[in-house]
Design a protein around this motif. Structure first.
Motif, PDB file in Angstrom:
ATOM      1  N   GLU A  14       0.848  -1.103  -0.042  1.00 41.77           N
ATOM      2  CA  GLU A  14       0.037  -0.071   0.139  1.00 41.77           C
ATOM      3  C   GLU A  14       0.905   1.142   0.092  1.00 41.77           C
ATOM      4  N   LYS A  18       0.889   3.971  -2.937  1.00 42.92           N
ATOM      5  CA  LYS A  18       0.802   5.428  -2.760  1.00 42.92           C
ATOM      6  C   LYS A  18       1.920   6.422  -3.125  1.00 42.92           C
ATOM      7  N   LYS A  21       1.959   6.641  -6.995  1.00 43.23           N
ATOM      8  CA  LYS A  21       0.546   7.355  -7.496  1.00 43.23           C
ATOM      9  C   LYS A  21       1.110   8.666  -7.310  1.00 43.23           C
ATOM     10  N   ARG A  22       1.785   9.049  -5.865  1.00 47.90           N
ATOM     11  CA  ARG A  22       1.942  10.496  -5.747  1.00 47.90           C
ATOM     12  C   ARG A  22       3.109  10.936  -6.719  1.00 47.90           C
TER      13      ARG A  22
END
Length: 117
Positions: A14, A18, A21-22
């Motif tokens: 996870e 993240k 994605k950032r």
């Protein structure tokens, strides 16, 4: 039968998702804001080699991503790596990181005896 991932494995996955994605978000923004030119060596990029152009955070805080791009600059992979190396060098290195054996040879151990000859 596949083993179910542990709680730690899920948390790591996870966290990585993240971060990806950032990173994709600010990378896409930076590529729209700035010309595709390395800010250090001035190498130009196109769609064929764009993967070699990276976003560098000027203040080294990857969570500081203002939408105006004021904390970003585009650097080629080589200049980006060099920039981070300079930061590491300026902070100094921890002796535990450098695994060098202590010197055991003493070239002057028998100097007195050699001088008598």
């Amino acid at each position: 039968m596949a083993k179910e991932p542990s709680k730690l494995d899920k948390m790591i996955l996870e966290t990585r998702q993240k971060a990806e994605k950032r990173a994709k978000g600010y990378r896409e923004q930076a590529l729209k804001l700035f010309p595709w030119i390395c800010g250090r060596c001035a190498r130009t990029f196109d769609h064929k080699n764009l993967q070699l152009l990276e976003v560098h955070h000027k203040n080294n805080n990857h969570d500081d991503n203002p939408s105006d791009g004021s904390n970003w600059e585009l650097l080629c992979t080589y200049c980006h790596e060099n920039e981070h190396s300079k930061i590491k060098d300026s902070m100094g290195r921890n002796d535990s990181e450098i695994a060098t054996a202590a010197a055991t040879h003493n070239p002057f151990a028998d100097l007195k005896k050699m001088m008598k000859k």
